[in-house]
Design an enzyme around this catalytic site. Sequence first.
Site, PDB file in Angstrom:
ATOM      1  N   CYS A   1      14.830   2.687   7.218  1.00  0.00           N
ATOM      2  CA  CYS A   1      15.343   3.334   5.999  1.00  0.00           C
ATOM      3  C   CYS A   1      16.572   4.195   6.299  1.00  0.00           C
ATOM      4  CB  CYS A   1      14.243   4.139   5.329  1.00  0.00           C
ATOM      5  SG  CYS A   1      13.299   5.211   6.443  1.00  0.00           S
TER       6      CYS A   1
HETATM    7  N1  LIG Z   1       7.935   4.290   4.496  1.00  0.00           N
HETATM    8  C1  LIG Z   1       9.198   3.913   4.530  1.00  0.00           C
HETATM    9  O1  LIG Z   1      10.071   4.479   3.837  1.00  0.00           O
HETATM   10  C2  LIG Z   1       9.638   2.782   5.421  1.00  0.00           C
HETATM   11  C3  LIG Z   1      10.960   2.298   5.297  1.00  0.00           C
HETATM   12  C4  LIG Z   1      11.370   1.242   6.112  1.00  0.00           C
HETATM   13  C5  LIG Z   1      10.494   0.682   7.025  1.00  0.00           C
HETATM   14  N2  LIG Z   1       9.226   1.191   7.135  1.00  0.00           N
HETATM   15  C6  LIG Z   1       8.332   0.545   8.104  1.00  0.00           C
HETATM   16  O2  LIG Z   1       7.425  -0.287   7.355  1.00  0.00           O
HETATM   17  C7  LIG Z   1       6.147  -0.296   7.992  1.00  0.00           C
HETATM   18  C8  LIG Z   1       5.087   0.210   6.992  1.00  0.00           C
HETATM   19  O3  LIG Z   1       5.422   1.538   6.618  1.00  0.00           O
HETATM   20  P1  LIG Z   1       4.542   2.349   5.550  1.00  0.00           P
HETATM   21  O4  LIG Z   1       5.314   3.582   5.282  1.00  0.00           O
HETATM   22  O5  LIG Z   1       4.139   1.466   4.452  1.00  0.00           O
HETATM   23  O6  LIG Z   1       3.254   2.701   6.460  1.00  0.00           O
HETATM   24  P2  LIG Z   1       1.772   3.040   5.941  1.00  0.00           P
HETATM   25  O7  LIG Z   1       1.825   3.579   4.558  1.00  0.00           O
HETATM   26  O8  LIG Z   1       1.161   3.878   7.016  1.00  0.00           O
HETATM   27  O9  LIG Z   1       1.037   1.606   5.921  1.00  0.00           O
HETATM   28  C9  LIG Z   1       0.740   0.910   7.118  1.00  0.00           C
HETATM   29  C10 LIG Z   1       0.029  -0.385   6.785  1.00  0.00           C
HETATM   30  O10 LIG Z   1      -0.219  -1.087   8.025  1.00  0.00           O
HETATM   31  C11 LIG Z   1      -1.627  -1.357   8.143  1.00  0.00           C
HETATM   32  N3  LIG Z   1      -1.992  -1.218   9.562  1.00  0.00           N
HETATM   33  C12 LIG Z   1      -2.084  -0.062  10.270  1.00  0.00           C
HETATM   34  N4  LIG Z   1      -2.408  -0.332  11.550  1.00  0.00           N
HETATM   35  C13 LIG Z   1      -2.516  -1.666  11.649  1.00  0.00           C
HETATM   36  C14 LIG Z   1      -2.840  -2.558  12.707  1.00  0.00           C
HETATM   37  N5  LIG Z   1      -3.117  -2.117  13.935  1.00  0.00           N
HETATM   38  N6  LIG Z   1      -2.863  -3.890  12.450  1.00  0.00           N
HETATM   39  C15 LIG Z   1      -2.607  -4.359  11.212  1.00  0.00           C
HETATM   40  N7  LIG Z   1      -2.307  -3.559  10.150  1.00  0.00           N
HETATM   41  C16 LIG Z   1      -2.250  -2.240  10.381  1.00  0.00           C
HETATM   42  C17 LIG Z   1      -2.315  -0.347   7.270  1.00  0.00           C
HETATM   43  O11 LIG Z   1      -3.558  -0.906   6.867  1.00  0.00           O
HETATM   44  P3  LIG Z   1      -4.857  -0.043   6.407  1.00  0.00           P
HETATM   45  O12 LIG Z   1      -4.432   1.377   6.281  1.00  0.00           O
HETATM   46  O13 LIG Z   1      -5.237  -0.672   5.099  1.00  0.00           O
HETATM   47  O14 LIG Z   1      -5.888  -0.274   7.405  1.00  0.00           O
HETATM   48  C18 LIG Z   1      -1.330  -0.208   6.124  1.00  0.00           C
HETATM   49  O15 LIG Z   1      -1.516  -1.267   5.194  1.00  0.00           O
HETATM   50  C19 LIG Z   1       6.279   0.580   9.253  1.00  0.00           C
HETATM   51  O16 LIG Z   1       6.592  -0.224  10.353  1.00  0.00           O
HETATM   52  C20 LIG Z   1       7.459   1.495   8.898  1.00  0.00           C
HETATM   53  O17 LIG Z   1       8.123   1.979  10.041  1.00  0.00           O
HETATM   54  C21 LIG Z   1       8.772   2.206   6.359  1.00  0.00           C
END
Ligand SMILES: NC(=O)c1ccc[n+]([C@@H]2O[C@H](COP(=O)([O-])OP(=O)(O)OC[C@H]3O[C@@H](n4cnc5c(N)ncnc54)[C@H](OP(=O)(O)O)[C@@H]3O)[C@@H](O)[C@H]2O)c1
Length: 351
Positions: A154
Amino acid sequence: MSSNTTRVAVLGATGYVGGQLLAILAGHPAARVTVATTVRHAGQTLADVHPALAPLGHLPLEALDTAAIADRADVVLSALPHGESAAVLGELVDAGLMVADLSADYRFADPAAYAAAYGHPHPRPDLAARAVYGLVEFNRAAIRASRLVGVPGCYPTATLLALLPALQGGLIDPAQGVVVDAKSGISGAGRDAKTQNLFCEVDGGVRAYNVGTHRHQPEMAFQAAALGGRAVPVFFTPQVVPMSRGILASVYARLAPGVTEADLRAAYHKAYAGTPFGQVLPEGSFPNTRQVAGTNRFAVGITADRETGQAALLCVIDNLVKGAAGQAIQCMNLMLGLPEETGLPVMGGVA
Ligand SMILES: NC(=O)c1ccc[n+]([C@@H]2O[C@H](COP(=O)([O-])OP(=O)(O)OC[C@H]3O[C@@H](n4cnc5c(N)ncnc54)[C@H](OP(=O)(O)O)[C@@H]3O)[C@@H](O)[C@H]2O)c1
């Protein structure tokens, strides 16, 4: 929705990015979600975990099973944590699926640069070297020809959109480096409970963190060199501000000799003319995260001070849309041969 639409698996569907992917895909005319994965919520429905997605409530949440995904999907949009993505997505690429990875695992074409930034060797250096960086406005042709995209972080999205027209045009002096000062809403930290992200810790204050050491700093420098054509040292100060979503990145650079604000402005208009999501603000106007909230748009404001030789290049995005889910779908559209703007939001709320 017709059954000949592309079948999409959303990995990490219960997180903020996964939820935003599902929300946008619900209105996509050429895609339908066939798999939504979780670790902790298997057996529940989407409505249990994301009440805001109640109209999609029937969608079951299931444990990640690569064989099942390969059977039931054509495209994978993955919002897993970094470090958890590379091996799983490697299996899906090997099985012939198209993949856009929102984690950092496929953002470095050089596995040694990934290892230096993330502290462990890349498990699939063969694929990392082939993956394409998904900053559409600067890598459109390569994304269109790719089957594996590393969707930018981001902060790097906002920073590179602010920086690249000036860097590519030779309008700033790369030897002087750039300073990136960026403010983010708290959803950038993901949905997991952490003390520093509680309302009482965030409300009413602005907090800097990981100054000069944030994991997005090497990504910014790597991609500025790769896409901008010139190596430029980057120093990055990230900050959390009390809002749910949005990023304002302010990039400070030294002007190259003789360059004026008019030169800069012409380069930005040229870079973003005809793009569906870019907006260059008029002279004296600077961006506000509110003007792009809920959309895949970005707005850039620029100024240059001849006396000090300073350029300020500012960009706003919605971190969950252009900074994540929207950009991944923009990449998917290109990989599928669709217009890049297909199904993506261009207008948010007005208040
Ligand atoms: N937030 C942002 O603004 C943003 C922007 C760009 C990129 N990203 C990237 O996008 C990704 C997701 O970000 P987010 O903010 O959505 O994170 P989040 O809200 O913490 O969600 C993480 C997701 O991954 C799942 N998960 C966690 N550990 C896992 C594992 N070991 N194996 C398989 N699934 C797993 C979780 O599943 P459960 O909780 O259901 O078990 C949840 O669905 C990250 O890599 C982050 O760096 C985020």
